[in-house]
Scaffold this motif. Structure first.
Motif, PDB file in Angstrom:
ATOM      1  N   THR A   1       8.501  12.801   0.426  1.00  0.00           N
ATOM      2  CA  THR A   1       7.419  11.964   0.995  1.00  0.00           C
ATOM      3  C   THR A   1       8.078  11.006   2.091  1.00  0.00           C
ATOM      4  N   ALA A   2       9.140  10.421   1.839  1.00  0.00           N
ATOM      5  CA  ALA A   2       9.683   9.445   2.769  1.00  0.00           C
ATOM      6  C   ALA A   2      10.004   9.909   4.098  1.00  0.00           C
ATOM      7  N   ARG A   3      10.602  11.218   4.095  1.00  0.00           N
ATOM      8  CA  ARG A   3      10.498  12.067   5.214  1.00  0.00           C
ATOM      9  C   ARG A   3       9.332  12.233   6.136  1.00  0.00           C
ATOM     10  N   ARG A   4       8.266  12.430   5.131  1.00  0.00           N
ATOM     11  CA  ARG A   4       6.832  12.805   6.087  1.00  0.00           C
ATOM     12  C   ARG A   4       6.347  11.693   6.557  1.00  0.00           C
ATOM     13  N   MET A   5       6.566  10.571   5.838  1.00  0.00           N
ATOM     14  CA  MET A   5       6.001   9.162   6.236  1.00  0.00           C
ATOM     15  C   MET A   5       6.646   8.760   7.553  1.00  0.00           C
ATOM     16  N   VAL A   6       8.069   9.044   7.787  1.00  0.00           N
ATOM     17  CA  VAL A   6       8.634   8.626   8.987  1.00  0.00           C
ATOM     18  C   VAL A   6       8.197   9.608  10.138  1.00  0.00           C
ATOM     19  N   GLU A   7       8.161  10.744   9.925  1.00  0.00           N
ATOM     20  CA  GLU A   7       7.795  11.917  10.861  1.00  0.00           C
ATOM     21  C   GLU A   7       6.447  11.775  11.395  1.00  0.00           C
ATOM     22  N   GLN A   8       5.642  11.761  10.550  1.00  0.00           N
ATOM     23  CA  GLN A   8       4.192  11.447  10.988  1.00  0.00           C
ATOM     24  C   GLN A   8       3.416  10.096  11.028  1.00  0.00           C
ATOM     25  N   TYR A   9       3.793   9.240  10.223  1.00  0.00           N
ATOM     26  CA  TYR A   9       3.051   8.015  10.096  1.00  0.00           C
ATOM     27  C   TYR A   9       3.714   6.472  10.254  1.00  0.00           C
ATOM     28  N   LEU A  10       4.800   6.675  10.883  1.00  0.00           N
ATOM     29  CA  LEU A  10       5.702   5.569  11.229  1.00  0.00           C
ATOM     30  C   LEU A  10       4.920   4.523  11.928  1.00  0.00           C
ATOM     31  N   GLU A  11       3.857   4.718  12.684  1.00  0.00           N
ATOM     32  CA  GLU A  11       3.252   3.699  13.422  1.00  0.00           C
ATOM     33  C   GLU A  11       2.326   2.954  12.083  1.00  0.00           C
ATOM     34  N   ALA A  12       1.646   3.678  11.393  1.00  0.00           N
ATOM     35  CA  ALA A  12       0.884   3.235  10.302  1.00  0.00           C
ATOM     36  C   ALA A  12       1.861   2.177   9.537  1.00  0.00           C
ATOM     37  N   LEU A  13       3.094   2.628   9.084  1.00  0.00           N
ATOM     38  CA  LEU A  13       4.044   1.727   8.220  1.00  0.00           C
ATOM     39  C   LEU A  13       4.452   0.600   8.899  1.00  0.00           C
ATOM     40  N   ALA A  14       4.565   0.427  10.266  1.00  0.00           N
ATOM     41  CA  ALA A  14       4.783  -0.620  11.030  1.00  0.00           C
ATOM     42  C   ALA A  14       3.661  -1.736  10.831  1.00  0.00           C
ATOM     43  N   SER A  15       2.517  -1.026  10.918  1.00  0.00           N
ATOM     44  CA  SER A  15       1.462  -2.119  10.872  1.00  0.00           C
ATOM     45  C   SER A  15       0.713  -2.339   9.309  1.00  0.00           C
ATOM     46  N   HIS A  16       1.687  -1.843   8.447  1.00  0.00           N
ATOM     47  CA  HIS A  16       1.552  -2.141   7.159  1.00  0.00           C
ATOM     48  C   HIS A  16      -0.086  -1.819   6.730  1.00  0.00           C
ATOM     49  N   ASP A  17      -0.354  -0.564   7.381  1.00  0.00           N
ATOM     50  CA  ASP A  17      -1.736   0.047   6.814  1.00  0.00           C
ATOM     51  C   ASP A  17      -1.349   0.766   5.455  1.00  0.00           C
ATOM     52  N   TYR A  18      -1.447   0.174   4.221  1.00  0.00           N
ATOM     53  CA  TYR A  18      -1.009   0.666   3.152  1.00  0.00           C
ATOM     54  C   TYR A  18      -2.093   1.787   2.595  1.00  0.00           C
ATOM     55  N   ARG A  19      -3.427   1.224   2.716  1.00  0.00           N
ATOM     56  CA  ARG A  19      -4.400   2.230   2.351  1.00  0.00           C
ATOM     57  C   ARG A  19      -4.380   3.546   3.161  1.00  0.00           C
ATOM     58  N   PHE A  20      -4.098   3.555   4.241  1.00  0.00           N
ATOM     59  CA  PHE A  20      -4.071   4.739   5.225  1.00  0.00           C
ATOM     60  C   PHE A  20      -2.727   5.623   4.606  1.00  0.00           C
ATOM     61  N   LEU A  21      -1.932   5.036   4.471  1.00  0.00           N
ATOM     62  CA  LEU A  21      -0.736   5.913   4.056  1.00  0.00           C
ATOM     63  C   LEU A  21      -0.900   6.482   2.681  1.00  0.00           C
ATOM     64  N   MET A  22      -1.505   5.853   1.794  1.00  0.00           N
ATOM     65  CA  MET A  22      -1.670   6.425   0.389  1.00  0.00           C
ATOM     66  C   MET A  22      -2.638   7.365   0.457  1.00  0.00           C
ATOM     67  N   ARG A  23      -3.615   7.221   1.333  1.00  0.00           N
ATOM     68  CA  ARG A  23      -4.705   8.399   1.504  1.00  0.00           C
ATOM     69  C   ARG A  23      -3.949   9.572   1.956  1.00  0.00           C
ATOM     70  N   ARG A  24      -3.207   9.428   3.138  1.00  0.00           N
ATOM     71  CA  ARG A  24      -2.620  10.483   3.615  1.00  0.00           C
ATOM     72  C   ARG A  24      -1.473  11.074   3.036  1.00  0.00           C
ATOM     73  N   LEU A  25      -0.811  10.126   2.438  1.00  0.00           N
ATOM     74  CA  LEU A  25       0.346  10.875   1.759  1.00  0.00           C
ATOM     75  C   LEU A  25       0.068  11.380   0.166  1.00  0.00           C
ATOM     76  N   LYS A  26      -1.289  11.149  -0.155  1.00  0.00           N
ATOM     77  CA  LYS A  26      -1.804  11.489  -1.407  1.00  0.00           C
ATOM     78  C   LYS A  26      -1.031  10.943  -2.634  1.00  0.00           C
ATOM     79  N   LEU A  27      -0.746   9.580  -2.504  1.00  0.00           N
ATOM     80  CA  LEU A  27      -0.198   8.711  -3.585  1.00  0.00           C
ATOM     81  C   LEU A  27      -1.037   8.190  -4.327  1.00  0.00           C
ATOM     82  N   ARG A  28      -0.735   8.300  -5.993  1.00  0.00           N
ATOM     83  CA  ARG A  28      -1.724   7.951  -6.680  1.00  0.00           C
ATOM     84  C   ARG A  28      -1.917   6.325  -6.950  1.00  0.00           C
ATOM     85  N   ASN A  29      -0.752   5.520  -6.867  1.00  0.00           N
ATOM     86  CA  ASN A  29      -0.965   4.196  -6.950  1.00  0.00           C
ATOM     87  C   ASN A  29       0.258   3.495  -5.914  1.00  0.00           C
ATOM     88  N   GLU A  30       0.356   2.113  -5.989  1.00  0.00           N
ATOM     89  CA  GLU A  30       1.016   1.549  -5.109  1.00  0.00           C
ATOM     90  C   GLU A  30       2.428   1.309  -5.553  1.00  0.00           C
TER      91      GLU A  30
END
Length: 514
Positions: free
Chosen positions: A251-280
């Motif tokens: 999951t960490a590799r996918r976050m870096v590869e595809q959603y690094l910009e969203a991680l930099a902007s702290h868009d946590y809701r978007f990351l949880m939805r895209r990565l299909k994470l159940r909770n914070e």
């Protein structure tokens, strides 16, 4: 007009070599001063280190509340040793008498006139005493003989162990030479291939894919992430070298590869939805794994020699009173060898004896210049202790506004003297080691008509940010409003300036899950 002769009386400051030496020593840091003393000991046979117990400086100033600092008895071992030398030699050789000594022994004033506006008249023409040692040859007590290897040397060592083909080694050396200190490769592979084609005849047919193959090999070297061309590739290289059984690695590799910009902007809701994470909690585990990586892998390998700080002054609390004194480990203790002093007074006017007399005078002036330096530092340090008493009691938030003119006026010295006496001079306190210039800061007006130190305001901003909720960090406007509630009226842009000076990111980048 007819030419005429007349007499005029004027006062001019004559900056003698001895005065230049005193000023030169005053502006030196402790490490530079020790190097200067080392050279003086090598060039002057009459100087030696005074290791006697009674030779240490016991100068100290105390301060409690608003009381004026009280100076204890000052011991000047160098003058005492000189006096003992003179009395002993005159007893043994009483025929010459004091009149003979006065013919060659230069009288040194009790106070050296180092306090002057010598920025206008002093030039850097002063040359320290010549000797066998030099700044390049001298190796101080904190010099390291075993210099650490640079990043390029570290990579070349691994390259030589990995490749035996001369062609591949030349390509690898070119790639390594293009890697910066941060560990990133800033040159495109096409440019490297063209440079290799022009550099070596045997590489005239080298292609970009061949360079890329050698780069992939180098990217497996230590430190992990070296040779990357951007941040995303750097983080992915480090993730690839982690054990595969680490939780959330994929999951960490996918976050870096595809959603690094969203991680930099702290868009946590978007990351949880895209990565299909159940909770914070799951999202926090993935982000923590990424935050454990090094975005600048080259910083792990450095050849820079660390800078050491030796404090000139030590502040301590003794029987309920704050006390400032000279650091006995930093202050050099010198004396004139009595054996040579006796030889000088009993000898004739030969060139050899004149040589010793000249060095005797140089030794006297050096010792007196060191004493003058220590006295100036102690005066400045004691006045800082008095004016910034609240800092030592309560911390940065109690710092008062203070400029060089405040200290200069209090100790009756020129501002330029205070400036040189506080540059690269450090004070060891129970709250840490600080440069003396740290205690000087501009003032900001408060709502009640008073003044607050900019250092104290920065400390308040830092404290408010450290206590902010991680999910909703405080904006610069909110910080300005909170400071206004405490009576400190400053603009939002001033808060932003202080925050940036402390290298604190804006609120949008400080947002955290917990």
């Amino acid at each position: 007009m007819k030419p005429a002769l007349g007499l005029t009386v004027s006062t001019n400051l004559v900056i003698t070599p001895q005065l230049q030496q005193a000023i030169h020593l005053l502006q030196l840091s402790t490490i530079d001063l020790q190097q200067e003393i080392h050279e003086a000991l090598e060039s002057n046979p009459l100087l030696e280190i005074d290791d006697s117990d009674e030779s240490g400086y016991s100068d100290a100033h105390e301060s409690s509340g608003r009381e004026e600092p009280q100076e204890t008895t000052s011991h000047e071992p160098s003058d005492q040793s000189l006096s003992r030398d003179e009395s002993t030699s005159r007893t043994e050789d009483h025929d010459e008498g004091p009149q003979a000594d006065s013919q060659w022994e230069e009288q040194i004033p009790s106070d050296l006139a180092v306090d002057t506006a010598w920025d206008d008249i002093y030039t850097n023409d002063y040359m320290p005493p010549s000797g066998s040692g030099s700044h390049d040859e001298f190796e101080g007590p904190y010099e390291r003989n075993d210099q650490e290897a640079s990043l390029q040397e570290h990579l070349l060592w691994q390259l030589n162990l990995s490749l035996h083909n001369e062609r591949d080694r030349l390509i690898g050396e070119t790639i390594i030479d293009s890697i910066g200190l941060d560990g990133y490769l800033g040159t495109p592979l096409e440019s490297l291939a063209e440079a290799l084609q022009q550099q070596e005849a045997t590489l005239a047919d080298v292609e970009t894919n061949e360079v890329a193959a050698i780069l992939r090999l180098i990217q497996q070297f230590d430190p992990p992430g070296v040779g990357a061309r951007d941040l995303r590739e750097c983080l992915l290289l480090q993730l690839d070298q982690l054990p595969t059984d680490i939780p959330r690695l994929a999951t960490a590799r996918r976050m870096v590869e595809q959603y690094l910009e969203a991680l930099a902007s702290h868009d946590y809701r978007f990351l949880m939805r895209r990565l299909k994470l159940r909770n914070e909690d799951e999202l926090h585990a993935v982000i923590s794994l990424i935050q454990g990586l090094n975005p600048r892998p080259g910083s792990q390998i450095t050849s820079e020699t660390p800078d050491y700080i030796i404090p000139d002054l030590v502040v301590s609390r003794h029987q309920g009173r704050w006390r400032v004194e000279l650091n006995p480990e930093a202050m050099p203790k010198l004396k004139v060898q009595s054996h040579y002093a006796d030889m000088i007074r009993r000898a004739d006017q030969s060139p050899t004896n004149q040589y010793l007399r000249d060095h005797y005078r140089e030794a006297q002036w050096l010792i007196k210049s060191l004493q003058s330096r220590n006295e100036t530092l102690l005066k400045v340090g004691s006045k800082i202790l008095e004016l910034q008493h609240g800092f030592f009691e309560q911390g940065e938030e109690a710092m008062k506004p203070m400029v060089l003119a405040d200290i200069a006026e209090a100790i009756e010295m020129h501002e330029s003297t205070v400036s040189r006496a506080t540059t690269q001079k450090y004070m060891h306190t129970p709250r840490g080691i600080f440069e003396l210039k740290y205690f000087f800061s501009s003032h900001v007006s408060t709502a009640e008509g008073g003044e607050a130190s900019s250092t104290a305001i920065r400390a308040m901003i830092k404290k408010l940010i450290s206590q902010e909720p991680p999910r909703k960090p405080l904006s610069d406007s909110k910080l300005a409003d909170m400071l206004a509630a405490d009576g400190i009226q400053i603009a939002r842009r001033t808060v932003a300036k202080y925050r940036e000076a402390m290298q604190i990111p804006p609120s949008s980048e400080r947002k955290r899950l917990r």
